[in-house]
Structure formats: structure tokens, C-alpha cells
Write an enzyme that holds these catalytic residues in place. Structure first.
Site, PDB file in Angstrom:
ATOM      1  N   GLU A 312      -3.225  41.612  22.557  1.00 49.75           N
ATOM      2  CA  GLU A 312      -2.217  42.266  21.723  1.00 49.75           C
ATOM      3  C   GLU A 312      -2.795  43.263  20.725  1.00 49.75           C
ATOM      4  O   GLU A 312      -2.345  43.311  19.577  1.00 49.75           O
ATOM      5  CB  GLU A 312      -1.420  41.185  20.991  1.00 49.75           C
ATOM      6  CG  GLU A 312      -2.233  40.326  19.990  1.00 49.75           C
ATOM      7  CD  GLU A 312      -2.874  39.081  20.580  1.00 49.75           C
ATOM      8  OE1 GLU A 312      -3.158  39.091  21.790  1.00 49.75           O
ATOM      9  OE2 GLU A 312      -3.098  38.113  19.831  1.00 49.75           O
ATOM     10  N   HIS A 336       5.132  39.015  26.074  1.00 45.38           N
ATOM     11  CA  HIS A 336       4.224  38.197  25.261  1.00 45.38           C
ATOM     12  C   HIS A 336       3.373  39.077  24.334  1.00 45.38           C
ATOM     13  O   HIS A 336       3.335  38.851  23.120  1.00 45.38           O
ATOM     14  CB  HIS A 336       3.333  37.362  26.189  1.00 45.38           C
ATOM     15  CG  HIS A 336       2.363  36.484  25.472  1.00 45.38           C
ATOM     16  ND1 HIS A 336       2.581  35.136  25.269  1.00 45.38           N
ATOM     17  CD2 HIS A 336       1.171  36.747  24.890  1.00 45.38           C
ATOM     18  CE1 HIS A 336       1.568  34.617  24.596  1.00 45.38           C
ATOM     19  NE2 HIS A 336       0.683  35.582  24.359  1.00 45.38           N
ATOM     20  N   GLU A 337       2.726  40.061  24.902  1.00 48.39           N
ATOM     21  CA  GLU A 337       1.836  40.891  24.061  1.00 48.39           C
ATOM     22  C   GLU A 337       2.629  41.657  23.017  1.00 48.39           C
ATOM     23  O   GLU A 337       2.190  41.805  21.879  1.00 48.39           O
ATOM     24  CB  GLU A 337       0.980  41.826  24.924  1.00 48.39           C
ATOM     25  CG  GLU A 337       0.119  41.131  25.978  1.00 48.39           C
ATOM     26  CD  GLU A 337      -0.661  39.916  25.483  1.00 48.39           C
ATOM     27  OE1 GLU A 337      -0.971  39.844  24.276  1.00 48.39           O
ATOM     28  OE2 GLU A 337      -0.954  39.016  26.300  1.00 48.39           O
ATOM     29  N   HIS A 340       3.562  39.519  20.041  1.00 45.63           N
ATOM     30  CA  HIS A 340       2.488  39.352  19.052  1.00 45.63           C
ATOM     31  C   HIS A 340       2.587  40.380  17.915  1.00 45.63           C
ATOM     32  O   HIS A 340       1.989  40.184  16.855  1.00 45.63           O
ATOM     33  CB  HIS A 340       1.119  39.499  19.721  1.00 45.63           C
ATOM     34  CG  HIS A 340       0.562  38.225  20.297  1.00 45.63           C
ATOM     35  ND1 HIS A 340       0.400  37.085  19.550  1.00 45.63           N
ATOM     36  CD2 HIS A 340       0.095  37.928  21.539  1.00 45.63           C
ATOM     37  CE1 HIS A 340      -0.145  36.132  20.319  1.00 45.63           C
ATOM     38  NE2 HIS A 340      -0.332  36.619  21.533  1.00 45.63           N
ATOM     39  N   GLU A 359      -0.156  31.830  19.185  1.00 41.52           N
ATOM     40  CA  GLU A 359       0.181  31.778  20.612  1.00 41.52           C
ATOM     41  C   GLU A 359       1.449  30.985  20.914  1.00 41.52           C
ATOM     42  O   GLU A 359       2.218  31.343  21.807  1.00 41.52           O
ATOM     43  CB  GLU A 359      -1.004  31.230  21.408  1.00 41.52           C
ATOM     44  CG  GLU A 359      -2.268  32.095  21.316  1.00 41.52           C
ATOM     45  CD  GLU A 359      -2.080  33.533  21.786  1.00 41.52           C
ATOM     46  OE1 GLU A 359      -1.081  33.826  22.478  1.00 41.52           O
ATOM     47  OE2 GLU A 359      -2.931  34.369  21.439  1.00 41.52           O
ATOM     48  N   ASP A 409      -7.258  16.977   6.034  1.00 40.27           N
ATOM     49  CA  ASP A 409      -8.380  16.167   5.551  1.00 40.27           C
ATOM     50  C   ASP A 409      -9.343  15.771   6.666  1.00 40.27           C
ATOM     51  O   ASP A 409     -10.280  15.034   6.443  1.00 40.27           O
ATOM     52  CB  ASP A 409      -7.861  14.917   4.829  1.00 40.27           C
ATOM     53  CG  ASP A 409      -6.921  14.101   5.712  1.00 40.27           C
ATOM     54  OD1 ASP A 409      -6.502  14.629   6.769  1.00 40.27           O
ATOM     55  OD2 ASP A 409      -6.611  12.960   5.352  1.00 40.27           O
ATOM     56  N   TYR A 423      -0.168  27.202  23.300  1.00 44.54           N
ATOM     57  CA  TYR A 423       0.873  28.050  23.886  1.00 44.54           C
ATOM     58  C   TYR A 423       2.160  27.270  24.139  1.00 44.54           C
ATOM     59  O   TYR A 423       3.220  27.583  23.614  1.00 44.54           O
ATOM     60  CB  TYR A 423       0.400  28.614  25.232  1.00 44.54           C
ATOM     61  CG  TYR A 423      -0.637  29.696  25.126  1.00 44.54           C
ATOM     62  CD1 TYR A 423      -1.965  29.388  24.863  1.00 44.54           C
ATOM     63  CD2 TYR A 423      -0.305  31.031  25.305  1.00 44.54           C
ATOM     64  CE1 TYR A 423      -2.932  30.380  24.772  1.00 44.54           C
ATOM     65  CE2 TYR A 423      -1.265  32.030  25.222  1.00 44.54           C
ATOM     66  CZ  TYR A 423      -2.572  31.703  24.959  1.00 44.54           C
ATOM     67  OH  TYR A 423      -3.523  32.680  24.870  1.00 44.54           O
TER      68      TYR A 423
HETATM   69  N1  BES Z   1      -4.246  36.743  22.342  1.00 50.19           N
HETATM   70  C1  BES Z   1      -4.226  36.249  23.677  1.00 50.19           C
HETATM   71  C2  BES Z   1      -5.561  36.322  24.365  1.00 50.19           C
HETATM   72  C3  BES Z   1      -6.674  35.525  23.716  1.00 50.19           C
HETATM   73  C4  BES Z   1      -6.408  34.375  22.984  1.00 50.19           C
HETATM   74  C5  BES Z   1      -7.968  35.947  23.868  1.00 50.19           C
HETATM   75  C6  BES Z   1      -7.459  33.685  22.380  1.00 50.19           C
HETATM   76  C7  BES Z   1      -9.017  35.253  23.289  1.00 50.19           C
HETATM   77  C8  BES Z   1      -8.754  34.109  22.540  1.00 50.19           C
HETATM   78  C9  BES Z   1      -3.175  36.942  24.518  1.00 50.19           C
HETATM   79  O1  BES Z   1      -2.036  37.298  23.814  1.00 50.19           O
HETATM   80  C10 BES Z   1      -2.724  35.983  25.571  1.00 50.19           C
HETATM   81  O2  BES Z   1      -2.206  34.965  25.231  1.00 50.19           O
HETATM   82  N2  BES Z   1      -2.945  36.318  26.828  1.00 50.19           N
HETATM   83  C11 BES Z   1      -2.558  35.493  27.947  1.00 50.19           C
HETATM   84  C12 BES Z   1      -1.314  36.022  28.599  1.00 50.19           C
HETATM   85  C13 BES Z   1      -0.060  35.457  28.080  1.00 50.19           C
HETATM   86  C14 BES Z   1       1.122  35.931  28.909  1.00 50.19           C
HETATM   87  C15 BES Z   1      -0.036  33.951  27.966  1.00 50.19           C
HETATM   88  C16 BES Z   1      -3.653  35.537  28.993  1.00 50.19           C
HETATM   89  O3  BES Z   1      -4.588  36.302  28.831  1.00 50.19           O
HETATM   90  O4  BES Z   1      -3.544  34.815  29.970  1.00 50.19           O
HETATM   91 ZN    ZN Z   2      -0.989  35.562  23.271  1.00 47.92          ZN
END
Ligand code: BES
Ligand code: ZN
Length: 656
Positions: A312, A336-337, A340, A359, A409, A423
């Protein structure tokens, strides 16, 4: 709501240390440590919740307010070089040093601006690297300079950058490079306070070969001319993990007034078609949660080696080409993106251990966008597919991994936070709140939350306090404290979890059951109307293994082997491998070689390494694929193979 890293990667992540572990001691023996080190006063809840075990930064002493980058992109040397100038807010009037996160950087020089505008050399110490955190850079600044500049260059192996030769691109003519900063890879290309609780604005002056277009997570100009000299501004304060850059043979086409696609020329038209609904998605989200505050929303379609589905990066989401399947069936990833832009980029988690705030909330918003635009049937199918997966995997996770957050804690350090719990359990929790408070009141709450915390980074406890005040106390008797507590800190899936029913997926269940019972495949007229989601559910519900004859029958009817849909492939090949269906091996290997998106390929690698013959195929395939993989993917596959060969010995790689 797709889990980003499925069971397989979970295995990798947990093997790499998902149980609470201490952050390693500072390699240079100095007093500054990651803030969740034993010395941290964890009895003070706010300090505990804000302690970021993934960073050496000391944001209570000093904070970067603005970053000015001057960088040159050198494809031959696979190197970014130049300087980073920080405008600083010395929060602690007694502080005397600036501690930055770095990984594999060569630091050439550090200078600080004096009040009279002159710049002096500053002394600095670059510590020996820690495997997960990189090297702490400690800059002595007894005068608390208002600006400090670090001159540096990156390593060709920088964990947050991938350098592609022309042969690794779709066009085959020009080299390509891109960054992936989340979670803690920004430090491999810019020395930074690499913790999400520090937000800064930025500008960049980037030089590159004349024929390369350079883009950043900033104000990209759709009409920019390629002249090798580019200027960027990001006027809103962002956390370090949203810093992004890409360069290559990239062209732009609009999909709406304020949105468009950047891609290699060969990929631009199909990308524009696939993502044609983007403007509508922005409108839906604005209607629900308030204005889109970032100006333009563009998407950059990357080569297939991009290790994630999407990232994102503000104003310019990075997108895997594997969602371009021709029928828009995987565009919930764009939802999704885009989501964000509210949950994550506007209101950001204070530390990666609050991952669910980003997420989980985003997966919930994603589902709302999908429902609004494509209808409840599709939204429910997507929820069910994700939740079924969560149900299958959550019980095998260590108890702390099953919780959305860890109590203030409890000491936790560099735990890998990236699982489908953040997620899908996160989204489920919000769907639970919605079901209890009613959509109208819950929407009002969430919109208020985004406005209230806009451009702030908050820990889970701040969310809880806000929810208590603005939901639980405002509408008493709907959700109890005990329920709230169980959802956030409890293990497993709470009994109060609302269930969705999907008549469409029930039909798929019936079709699968009938086929398993007597070999009767669903009629073509039925399967012709199936969406990608129905196919995924058809495969998800299969027994662990099938007979070869059954796999042959499926292949004859539906040609799963060789499928162009990565979501289908990531389910079919593991089933084929588990079942000893070696006819699929070549196609599986070709898939693993072509695609670098971890979620799609790790499940197949994981099945392969379970048998000696499979391990051999995994190793030869990895050897062939490796030059084209991103460092993040390489680290995951390498870890998996090492673990399979000698369990317990693989060393921890850097966190996701
Ligand atoms: N921000 C995430 C990707 C991410 C999270 C990279 C944590 C490194 C560490 C991105 O928004 C994401 O969730 N991508 C998913 C796709 C989404 C539709 C669930 C992916 O890459 O699978
Ligand atoms: Zn994400």
C-alpha cells in the site's frame, strides 16, 4: 481478507521465532537497545505498547520530522547512493545522539547543521550487524543539530530492493528495480528511524539513466518526461515502511480522474482493463469512511518476482501481476491496498506487533468495498474462504500467535507478526462488532476513528480505549468487556464469531461431495459459471490426498495443471505433490520458477520438501529460480529447505 502468508509461510515464520523471544543484545555493547529489551519498563502500559522491538530508534529522544533524499540509481552497480537529510525534533532537551536503523549500508559521512547554517562533521559508530535488526547507527549530536545529513550507499544485496536484469522483465530490454520496505527493509536503502511510530514528510531528488522512469510513494506526475532527473514530494507525514521507489521502462495510462496504472508497456493495457473499477472503489470507500486524503491513487504493476500480492505505498500501490487474470476476479486485492489509505496509512499501527490494526481493519474495509461494488455473494464467498483457512490453521499456532494482540504487561520482542490471524481474525472481530452494534452505528464509529487518529500511529490499547468510549459505553449492553478481551487477547476463534452463509459455496460443496462419492463431475454448464472463488473453494475442500485417477479426471475436465491463475495453482500443486501425482511436477516447477509471490509459491515448496524426491525437485527448482527471486522470497525458500534438511538449524532471517 486473503491471508497474506498461508500455513506454509507460517511454518517458516514460526520456526524462525514466533514464540516470544528476546531481541538480541546490542552488538556494539552500547547502552542503546531496541526499546523492548529487558531494560524497558513494561509495567507502564503505554511504554510497553509502544516499545518497538524491531527498531533501535529512540523516538522519545528525537524524531525525524522531514527527510530529504538525494539519490542516484545505478543499475550496473545495483546501488543507490547519495544522502539523506533529516529535519529533527529534539523531544528530549537533554538528548545528545541520533540513533538510526541501517542494514548493509556503507556510511560515508555524517554532518550536522549548526544554528548559524554551517555544517560540521559529526562522529558516528556503525555497530556490528544483528541478523534481524541490522546495524545500529549512533550519531553523536551534543548540540542537537536541527538538521543532520548522512551520505551513504546501499549494498547490491539490500534486503529491501530488487534489481532485475532486462531478461527478467516483460519487455526484456531495460533493467528494473523496486523497493519493498515493509516490514523492516526501508533501513536497507535509507538510514532511518525504522519504526512506524515516527512519521515524516519527505522530498527526493533522484537521478537515473535517461531511459528509466523513476516513481516513488509520492506525487508522481502522470505526464512526467523521462530525462533521468526526478523530483518528488510527499507532503503528508508517513511511517518509514511506506517509503518506496521503483525505476524501469514504465508507462502510464489513466483509469479514472485521479487514478491510473504504471506498468511495463507490454502489461499496460491488460492492467488498465483489470483495474477499471478503481475510481468506483475510491468513491465507495470515501462514502463510508471519509475523504481520500492522498491526492492521486495510482497502481504500479510489478514483474512477477514481486514477493507480495500488493503493498500500500501511499499514492502508488505496488501490485503483483498475478492478479491480472482477465476477468477482474482477484481485484479485491486492489480494494485491500486502497483501503490501507485509511487503515494503515492514515491511522497506523505503533509497532509491527499491532499488525492487526493495519491488516485486520483493512481486510474488513476491503470486504465492505467488495460488497458495495460486486455484491454480498462475492463478499461472503471471500469471507468464507479466508475464515475456513483460518479455522484450519489457528489451532496449530503457538497461543500468542493466535491472539490479535499481546497484553501490555507481557514481554514480546521480535516476533514475526504476519499471519492470517492479523488479517482474518482481525476482520472477523470488526465484523462481530458490526453485527452487534448494527452497520449504521459501526460505520459512524469507524469513520470517527479514522478522523480522530488521522496521521497518527497508535497501539492496540489506544484502539481499545477509543472503542470503549465510542461504542461500548455509548451503546451499552451490546458487547461486554469480556467479549472485547477475548477477541483481542484470546486464543482460537471466539464463540461469538458471526457466521456467514454462502449458498453459492454450498453448491460447490455439494458438487465436490457428489464427485468424491461416485465420480460424477458437476455439469459443464454449472462449472462454466463458476467464479475464481468457487474454484478455490472446490479445491480447498478436497481431502488431503486424492487417487491418481481422480487427479487425472480433474485435469482432463478442468486443466488445473498449467493453470494461469496463481490462486488455483497454489492449491492444486500442493494437492498434486501430496498425492504423488508426478505428472504435475514439470508444471509445478515452471510455476515456482516464474512467480516470486511468496503466498502463491510457498505452499508448493512446503509440500515438496516433505519427501526426499520432492526435496530434490524443490532444490533444483530453487537453484534455477533463485536469480530471479526477490531477497525476501529467497530468504523464505532457503529457510524452508534448510529446515527440511536439518530441522532446528536454519538461522533466522530478517523479519518479513
Ligand atoms: N501491507 C501488506 C503487505 C505486507 C505486510 C508486507 C506485512 C510485509 C509485511 C499488504 O497490504 C498485504 O496485505 N498484501 C497481501 C494482499 C492482500 C489482498 C491480503 C499479500 O501480499 O498477499
Ligand atoms: Zn494489507
Amino acid at each position: 481478507m486473503r491471508p497474506s502468508i498461508l500455513t506454509l509461510c507460517l511454518a517458516v515464520a514460526f520456526a524462525a521465532g514466533c514464540t516470544p523471544e528476546q531481541a538480541p543484545p546490542p552488538a556494539d555493547g552500547s547502552a542503546s537497545t531496541p526499546s523492548a529489551e529487558p531494560g524497558t519498563d513494561l509495567s507502564e502500559p503505554d511504554a510497553a505498547m509502544r516499545a518497538d522491538a524491531f527498531s533501535y530508534a529512540e523516538p522519545d529522544s528525537v524524531r525525524i520530522k522531514d527527510l530529504a533524499l538525494a539519490l542516484d540509481v545505478d543499475f550496473d552497480a545495483r546501488e543507490l547512493s547519495g544522502s539523506a537529510t533529516y529535519t529533527l525534533d529534539w523531544v528530549d532537551p537533554e538528548a545528545g545522539r541520533l540513533v538510526l536503523d541501517t542494514r548493509d549500508l556503507s556510511i560515508e559521512k555524517v554532518v550536522g547543521e549548526r544554528p548559524d547554517g554551517k555544517w560540521d562533521d559529526l562522529t558516528f559508530v556503525l555497530a556490528d550487524p544483528d541478523e534481524r535488526l541490522g546495524s545500529k547507527l549512533t550519531i553523536a549530536a551534543p548540540e542537537r543539530n536541527p538538521r543532520i545529513r548522512v551520505t551513504y550507499k546501499t549494498s547490491p544485496e539490500a534486503s529491501g530492493l530488487q534489481w532485475l536484469t532486462p531478461a527478467m522483465t516483460e519487455g526484456g530490454k531495460a533493467p528494473f528495480m523496486f523497493s519493498q520496505s515493509q516490514q523492516i527493509h526501508a533501513r536497507s536503502w535509507v538510514p532511518l528511524q525504522d519504526t512506524p511510530q515516527v512519521r515524516f514528510t519527505y522530498t527526493a531528488h533522484v537521478t537515473a539513466p535517461k531511459d528509466a522512469m523513476v516513481l516513488m510513494s509520492a506525487d508522481n506526475d502522470p505526464k512526467a518526461v523521462r530525462d533521468g532527473d526526478y523530483e518528488f514530494t510527499m507532503p503528508q507525514p508517513i511511517p518509514s515502511y511506506l517509503l518506496a521507489i521503483a525505476a524501469g521502462d514504465l508507462v502510464f495510462k489513466p483509469v479514472g480522474e485521479r487514478s491510473g496504472v504504471w506498468a511495463e508497456p507490454a502489461a499496460i493495457d491488460k492492467s488498465v482493463e483489470e483495474f477499471a473499477d478503481t475510481e468506483k472503489m475510491i468513491e465507495v470507500t470515501e462514502k463510508l469512511y471519509g475523504p481520500y486524503r492522498w491526492g492521486r491513487y495510482d497502481m504500479l504493476v510489478l514483474p512477477p518476482s514481486f514477493p507480495y500480492g500488493g503493498m500500500e505505498n501511499p499514492r502508488l500501490s505496488f501490485i503483483t501481476p498475478t492478479v491480472i487474470v482477465g476477468d477482474k476476479s482477484l481485484v479485491s486485492l486492489i480494494a485491500h491496498e486502497l483501503a490501507h489509505s485509511w487503515s494503515g496509512n492514515l491511522v497506523t499501527f505503533a509497532t509491527p506487533k499491532d499488525q492487526w490494526l493495519n491488516e485486520g481493519m483493512t481486510s474488513y474495509v476491503e470486504n465492505r468495498i467488495v460488497e458495495d461494488l460486486y455484491g454480498k455473494d462475492l463478499a461472503d464467498m471471500e469471507y468464507l474462504i479466508a475464515r475456513n483457512e483460518l479455522r484450519k490453521t489457528i489451532g496449530d499456532m503457538p497461543p500468542q500467535g493466535q491472539a490479535l494482540a499481546i497484553r501490555p504487561d507481557v514481554k514480546v520482542t521480535a516476533k514475526d507478526p504476519l499471519t492470517e490471524v492479523a488479517y482474518d481474525k482481525g476482520a472477523w472481530f470488526l465484523a462481530f462488532l458490526e453485527s452487534r452494534f448494527g452497520r449504521e452505528d459501526f460505520d459512524t464509529f469507524l469513520r470517527g476513528y479514522f478522523d480522530h487518529f488521522a496521521f497518527q500511529s497508535i497501539p492496540t490499547t489506544t484502539f481499545i480505549d477509543y472503542a470503549r468510549e465510542n461504542l461500548l459505553d455509548k451503546h451499552p449492553g451490546k458487547v461486554s468487556e469480556a467479549e472485547l478481551d477475548e477477541w483481542i487477547y484470546g486464543t482460537g476463534i471466539p464463540a461469538s464469531a458471526p457466521e456467514v452463509k454462502s449458498p453459492l459455496l454450498e453448491k460447490v460443496d455439494a458438487a465436490r461431495t457428489a464427485w468424491l462419492a461416485d465420480g460424477t463431475l458437476p455439469a459443464k454448464a454449472v462449472t462454466d459459471a463458476w467464479s475464481t472463488q468457487e474454484w478455490l473453494h472446490f479445491l480447498d475442500g478436497m481431502p488431503a490426498t486424492l487417487e491418481t485417477a481422480q487427479l487425472v479426471a480433474l485435469d482432463e475436465a478442468y486443466a488445473f495443471t498449467g493453470t494461469a491463475n496463481g490462486e488455483v495453482a497454489m492449491r492444486w500443486y500442493p494437492l498434486a505433490v501430496r498425492s504423488g501425482y508426478t505428472q504435475a511436477n514439470d508444471a509445478a516447477a515452471a510455476f515456482l520458477e516464474k512467480i516470486g509471490r511468496r503466498k502463491l509459491i510457498m505452499p508448493t515448496y512446503a509440500e515438496l520438501v516433505k519427501t526426499p524426491e520432492g526435496l530434490k525437485l524443490a532444490e533444483t527448482t530453487f537453484a534455477r529460480a533463485r536469480p530471479g527471486y526477490h531477497p525476501i522470497t529467497t530468504a523464505s525458500v532457503e529457510h524452508l529447505i534448510e529446515e527440511a534438511k536439518s530441522p532446528g538449524t536454519a538461522k533466522d532471517g530478517p523479519v518479513d
